[in-house]
Scaffold this motif. Structure first.
Motif, PDB file in Angstrom:
ATOM      1  N   ARG A 276      43.730  47.478  48.464  1.00 41.35           N
ATOM      2  CA  ARG A 276      42.781  46.363  48.368  1.00 41.35           C
ATOM      3  C   ARG A 276      41.337  46.873  48.292  1.00 41.35           C
ATOM      4  O   ARG A 276      40.500  46.303  47.586  1.00 41.35           O
ATOM      5  CB  ARG A 276      42.948  45.420  49.556  1.00 41.35           C
ATOM      6  N   GLU A 277      41.046  47.951  49.013  1.00 45.16           N
ATOM      7  CA  GLU A 277      39.690  48.500  48.992  1.00 45.16           C
ATOM      8  C   GLU A 277      39.364  49.078  47.617  1.00 45.16           C
ATOM      9  O   GLU A 277      38.254  48.903  47.106  1.00 45.16           O
ATOM     10  CB  GLU A 277      39.558  49.581  50.069  1.00 45.16           C
ATOM     11  N   ARG A 280      38.597  46.287  45.420  1.00 39.52           N
ATOM     12  CA  ARG A 280      37.239  45.782  45.685  1.00 39.52           C
ATOM     13  C   ARG A 280      36.185  46.661  45.020  1.00 39.52           C
ATOM     14  O   ARG A 280      35.198  46.162  44.448  1.00 39.52           O
ATOM     15  CB  ARG A 280      37.010  45.725  47.195  1.00 39.52           C
ATOM     16  N   ASP A 283      36.197  45.952  41.322  1.00 40.21           N
ATOM     17  CA  ASP A 283      35.559  44.668  41.050  1.00 40.21           C
ATOM     18  C   ASP A 283      34.039  44.797  41.123  1.00 40.21           C
ATOM     19  O   ASP A 283      33.311  44.163  40.360  1.00 40.21           O
ATOM     20  CB  ASP A 283      36.058  43.622  42.055  1.00 40.21           C
ATOM     21  N   GLY A 284      33.562  45.656  42.046  1.00 36.60           N
ATOM     22  CA  GLY A 284      32.125  45.872  42.158  1.00 36.60           C
ATOM     23  C   GLY A 284      31.521  46.567  40.955  1.00 36.60           C
ATOM     24  O   GLY A 284      30.308  46.487  40.724  1.00 36.60           O
ATOM     25  N   PRO A 322      44.971  41.213  43.199  1.00 36.24           N
ATOM     26  CA  PRO A 322      43.605  41.025  43.718  1.00 36.24           C
ATOM     27  C   PRO A 322      42.898  39.856  43.039  1.00 36.24           C
ATOM     28  O   PRO A 322      43.201  39.505  41.899  1.00 36.24           O
ATOM     29  CB  PRO A 322      42.916  42.355  43.380  1.00 36.24           C
ATOM     30  N   TRP A 324      39.882  38.714  41.162  1.00 40.22           N
ATOM     31  CA  TRP A 324      38.874  39.438  40.404  1.00 40.22           C
ATOM     32  C   TRP A 324      37.676  38.570  40.039  1.00 40.22           C
ATOM     33  O   TRP A 324      37.802  37.367  39.854  1.00 40.22           O
ATOM     34  CB  TRP A 324      39.475  39.961  39.099  1.00 40.22           C
ATOM     35  N   THR A 325      36.530  39.211  39.900  1.00 43.39           N
ATOM     36  CA  THR A 325      35.414  38.596  39.226  1.00 43.39           C
ATOM     37  C   THR A 325      35.731  38.573  37.737  1.00 43.39           C
ATOM     38  O   THR A 325      36.029  39.617  37.153  1.00 43.39           O
ATOM     39  CB  THR A 325      34.129  39.414  39.462  1.00 43.39           C
TER      40      THR A 325
END
Length: 328
Positions: A276-277, A280, A283-284, A322, A324-325
């Motif tokens: 998950r990290e 993340r 996604d960033g 996940p 997502w953006t």
């Protein structure tokens, strides 16, 4: 097809020459030359030493086809499921190499387009359109197209159609690189030797250090961002070499993240937290200038990892995509 120029001596030492057909973990094989703390020269050489992406595309289809034959065979169900999962994981590793590596030349572009033709938005062969699209399938199709995008309008035309006097029409090429022609669809029992069954099950069970991979993803992204910044502001530096090294670090970061994305992990485990990290972190990267196809590729591979986890045991493995953006 034009011959690739010889690499300079400094790059030949780090040129990527990997037998993907024998690699249990294709991504680890590709990224092995740069190690955990690469130098500027190693990153630049990694960027310039293009792997055999056509081979990666062929292996992605070949291993995926074999996984499906194993699933449909008369092997003992538990063994067959684990063996198919091991084959699928290796296929996804080859797919990751194909979609993440930039389209540096026509061979890479052809490999991407050929694999896209034989890869549906799920792990099954599907058309990319149906009568009515639900939101989830539409999202998968959109992201898949972005992951495999190579700028088709820049490519030379496909082989010319046959003329009036042409023969050999049954095998007339429809495209420059056609995986269905190279690996035609076939049924029947699996083609691998019986002794390979346990080999692929063991491959599935030999988990890498996901914590170390997660830390390496963050370090490689930081390295890429720092080198890109230095290329802009550092007086007296070689900006071309810095940019090449920055791109090498970026490719390695996405490939390493793909190792985490496709690895099945148990529910409510530390490995799931790491996965998950990494999602993340990816996604960033949407606010960065990373190539769009790389960001879409990781979203595709995380989805593929979910389908792989369901193949193993949906009650035991983490099967959540996940959030997502939406950037593609």
């Amino acid at each position: 097809m034009t011959k690739k120029p010889d690499l300079p001596a400094t790059e030949q030492a780090h040129a990527i020459s990997i037998d993907l057909a024998q690699a249990f973990d294709p991504i680890a094989a590709i990224t092995a030359p740069i190690g955990l703390n690469p130098s500027l020269a190693e990153l630049a050489a990694f960027r310039r030493a293009v792997p055999d992406i056509k081979l990666a595309a062929r292996e992605a289809k070949r291993l995926g086809d074999e996984a499906m034959r194993v699933r449909l065979s008369d092997l003992e169900p538990a063994q067959g499921r684990l063996c198919a999962a091991g084959l699928t994981m290796a296929a996804l590793g080859c797919k990751a190499v194909t979609v993440i590596w930039p389209a540096d030349n026509l061979d890479v572009a052809d490999a991407k387009l050929a694999l896209a033709e034989t890869t549906g938005p799920h792990l099954l062969e599907e058309h990319d359109h149906v009568g009515m699209l639900d939101n989830e399938l539409a999202r998968r199709i959109r992201i898949k197209r972005a992951a495999f995008a190579v700028g088709e309008l820049m490519l030379p035309p496909a082989p010319s159609p046959p003329g009036a006097e042409s023969r050999g029409l049954a095998e007339w090429p429809a495209s420059r690189f056609d995986l269905t022609t190279i690996l035609p669809p076939r049924g029947g029992p699996p083609v691998m030797a019986q002794g390979e069954l346990q080999r692929w099950i063991d491959r599935l069970k030999s988990a890498p250090d996901l914590g170390g991979l997660g830390d390496l993803v963050a370090r490689l992204f930081d390295t890429s961002d720092r080198l890109r910044h230095l290329a802009r502001v550092q007086a007296g530096a070689d900006p071309v070499e810095l940019r090449a090294a920055a791109e090498g670090a970026l490719i390695a970061a996405y490939l390493t993240a793909a190792q985490v994305a496709i690895r099945p992990v148990p529910k409510r485990s530390h490995a799931e937290v790491i996965r998950r990290e990494v999602a993340r972190v990816i996604d960033g990267r949407a606010r960065r200038s990373d190539p769009l196809h790389m960001q879409a590729a990781l979203r595709t591979l995380f989805d593929d990892g979910v389908w792989l986890a369901r193949l193993i045991d949906p009650d035991r493995m983490a099967t959540v995509t996940p959030s997502w953006t939406e950037i593609v």
